[in-house]
Structure formats: structure tokens, C-alpha cells
Design an enzyme around this catalytic site. Structure first.
Site, PDB file in Angstrom:
ATOM      1  N   SER A  54      38.928  35.446  47.855  1.00 49.67           N
ATOM      2  CA  SER A  54      40.365  35.277  48.108  1.00 49.67           C
ATOM      3  C   SER A  54      40.605  34.307  49.257  1.00 49.67           C
ATOM      4  O   SER A  54      41.737  33.849  49.459  1.00 49.67           O
ATOM      5  CB  SER A  54      41.026  36.624  48.415  1.00 49.67           C
ATOM      6  OG  SER A  54      40.258  37.361  49.348  1.00 49.67           O
ATOM      7  N   GLU A 191      39.970  47.001  40.496  1.00 47.53           N
ATOM      8  CA  GLU A 191      41.206  46.305  40.858  1.00 47.53           C
ATOM      9  C   GLU A 191      42.260  46.440  39.772  1.00 47.53           C
ATOM     10  O   GLU A 191      42.013  46.129  38.603  1.00 47.53           O
ATOM     11  CB  GLU A 191      40.927  44.823  41.125  1.00 47.53           C
ATOM     12  CG  GLU A 191      42.172  44.036  41.509  1.00 47.53           C
ATOM     13  CD  GLU A 191      41.896  42.651  42.062  1.00 47.53           C
ATOM     14  OE1 GLU A 191      42.872  41.934  42.344  1.00 47.53           O
ATOM     15  OE2 GLU A 191      40.716  42.286  42.206  1.00 47.53           O
TER      16      GLU A 191
END
EC number: 2.1.2.11
Length: 273
Positions: A54, A191
Site C-alpha cells: 500500500s 481482507e
């Protein structure tokens, strides 16, 4: 100032995470990508620091995680490891560094470990990459799995919507979770999947299961540090709780600095030599 929630300031290891699951102690996990932030996150008592790909979004401004390179992940990993005294540091293997070729995956994994001094690595995927996972673990490198929404596969999905709502995808996720545990993974990130499914996986697996948008009945939680601190303000998924509004705090502070420089108020007589 040490901010540890626990009196136990020993270095967190993969074995200690397993102990935490067995005791029913929740595991706290946050991302960090640089030395200064990681020092604060570690000092506040976090159990695991994820050097996430990320960083591609947060640090480099890319739309997806795909563009970040192996060299860039090593750079971020090395910066975080220098700061972490207690937390276990897990580095994401970036897109293209392990998919499709187990030998390339092992070589990439060894490079990250040797050059960043990280404690462990994280890979996205299940059955499709299981041979690579096994080879990396056989080289003595701890691996954390990642199932559910897998951002490296976003072009395949075409959307960031919740995954595994349909029975077929849910059953595949459960199978993949078991395959990763059997291959020797020490932990698993889930997730953006239904909370009930995540609870089932956490119950069936003996390894720790960390959720992000996967409900509260898992063994721990992970968030992106810039999101939970409110540095980003255009991203508000349901699973995100903002613990601060640093965007406003920082904008105000910088605005006052600009004003003081323009007016000649900064520096004053006490702020010069």
C-alpha cells in the site's frame, strides 16, 4: 517514552503471535513505510508492523499497488526495521516478484530478507501460489498469507467490493486458508470478506487470522496508518475507524507556518544565532 499496553517488552515473534491466539489475546497490526512513523507506531505498543505494498498508494500516489517494485519495498522495509524495537516486521512481496515462478519467488524473498532484515514476508493468494509459499518457507523464511480482497489482483476483479459473498468463492477461500496453514504459514490476513466467513476461518485455523474489514471474531486487526490517523480524507470504507484528524491538524500547522514566514514573525530573536 514507552507506550506499551503490555509490560512484556520482548521482541514479538511468530511464535508469540501463536501464543497470543491460543490465549485469546487480540493482535494489533498497522502499516508503516518510513523510520519516523514506524518509531512512533512501535513505541505505542503495536504487535506487528506491516510494510505494505500500500506504500504504492500512500507514499507514491499510485492508483493501485501494482507499480511498486522489489527495490522500493526493500527500501521501505529497511527504513521500518531500523525503527522497530518490539514489533514483528512483515514486508509485502510486491506484484510480479513471486507469481508464476516459484524459483523467482524464492530469489525475491531471499533478497528482501537479506537486504531489509525484516522478520517475515506476506504474499497474496492461495492454491495458485502454494508451491512458491512452500519453497520460500523451506528456505527458512516465515510467510503470512493474504486472502479475500487481494489488491494485487484488482485488474482481475475490476472492483474493490466485498469478496467471497457467494458460496463458491467462500468455499475456495476456506480451502485456500487451510492450504496456506498446511504449507507452514504462521498467519493469515483476511481482507474485506463477510464477518461470519472470517469467524469460521479463524475458528478452523490454529494460526492467527488478522482481519481488515473482516469483522471482530478474528484474532487481530490491521489498518493503514495514514487512514486511521486521518491523514487521508477521501477514503472512507465501512471498516475504517479514524482515531485522529491529522489532515486538519497538519494543514492548520503548515498554514500558520506559511503565515509566520510571510509576515516576518518567524524566526524571532530567540530562534536565531
Amino acid at each position: 517514552m514507552a507506550g506499551y499496553i503490555t509490560d512484556d517488552t520482548r521482541k514479538v515473534t511468530t511464535h508469540r503471535l501463536l501464543e497470543m491466539k491460543q490465549k485469546g489475546e487480540k493482535i494489533s497490526m498497522l502499516t508503516s513505510y518510513d523510520y519516523t512513523t514506524a518509531q512512533i507506531v512501535d513505541g505505542a505498543g503495536i504487535d506487528v508492523i506491516l510494510v505494505g505494498d500500500s506504500a504504492s498508494n500512500v507514499m507514491a500516489g499510485n492508483v493501485t499497488t501494482l507499480p511498486i517494485t522489489l527495490d522500493q519495498m526493500i527500501y521501505h522495509g529497511k527504513s521500518v526495521v531500523r525503527a522497530a524495537k518490539r514489533a514483528l516486521v512483515v514486508v509485502d512481496m510486491p506484484f510480479g516478484s513471486y507469481q508464476g515462478n516459484p524459483l523467482e519467488g524464492v530469489a525475491s524473498a531471499i533478497r528482501i530478507m537479506k537486504e531489509s532484515h525484516a522478520d517475515a514476508l506476506k504474499l497474496e493468494g492461495g492454491e495458485e501460489i502454494i508451491d512458491t509459499v512452500k519453497r520460500i518457507i523451506s528456505a527458512g523464511i516465515p510467510i503470512m498469507g493474504h486472502l479475500g480482497l487481494m489488491p494485487q489482483s484488482i485488474n482481475k476483479y475490476g472492483t474493490y467490493t466485498v469478496r467471497a459473498k457467494e458460496d463458491a468463492e467462500a468455499e475456495k477461500l476456506v480451502r485456500d486458508a487451510h492450504l496456506l496453514e498446511e504449507a507452514g504459514c504462521f498467519g493469515l490476513v483476511l481482507e474485506k470478506i463477510p464477518a461470519r466467513l472470517a469467524a469460521r476461518v479463524a475458528k478452523e485455523l490454529s494460526i492467527p487470522v488478522i482481519g481488515i474489514g473482516a469483522g471482530g471474531d478474528v484474532d487481530g486487526q490491521v489498518l493503514v496508518v495514514a487512514d486511521m490517523l486521518g491523514m487521508t480524507n477521501g477514503f472512507s470504507p465501512r471498516f475504517l475507524r479514524r482515531y485522529a484528524d491529522l489532515h486538519t491538524v497538519m494543514t492548520d500547522a503548515i498554514g500558520r507556518y506559511v503565515s509566520d514566514v510571510k509576515s516576518g514573525d518567524f524566526p524571532n530573536e530567540k530562534e536565531q544565532y
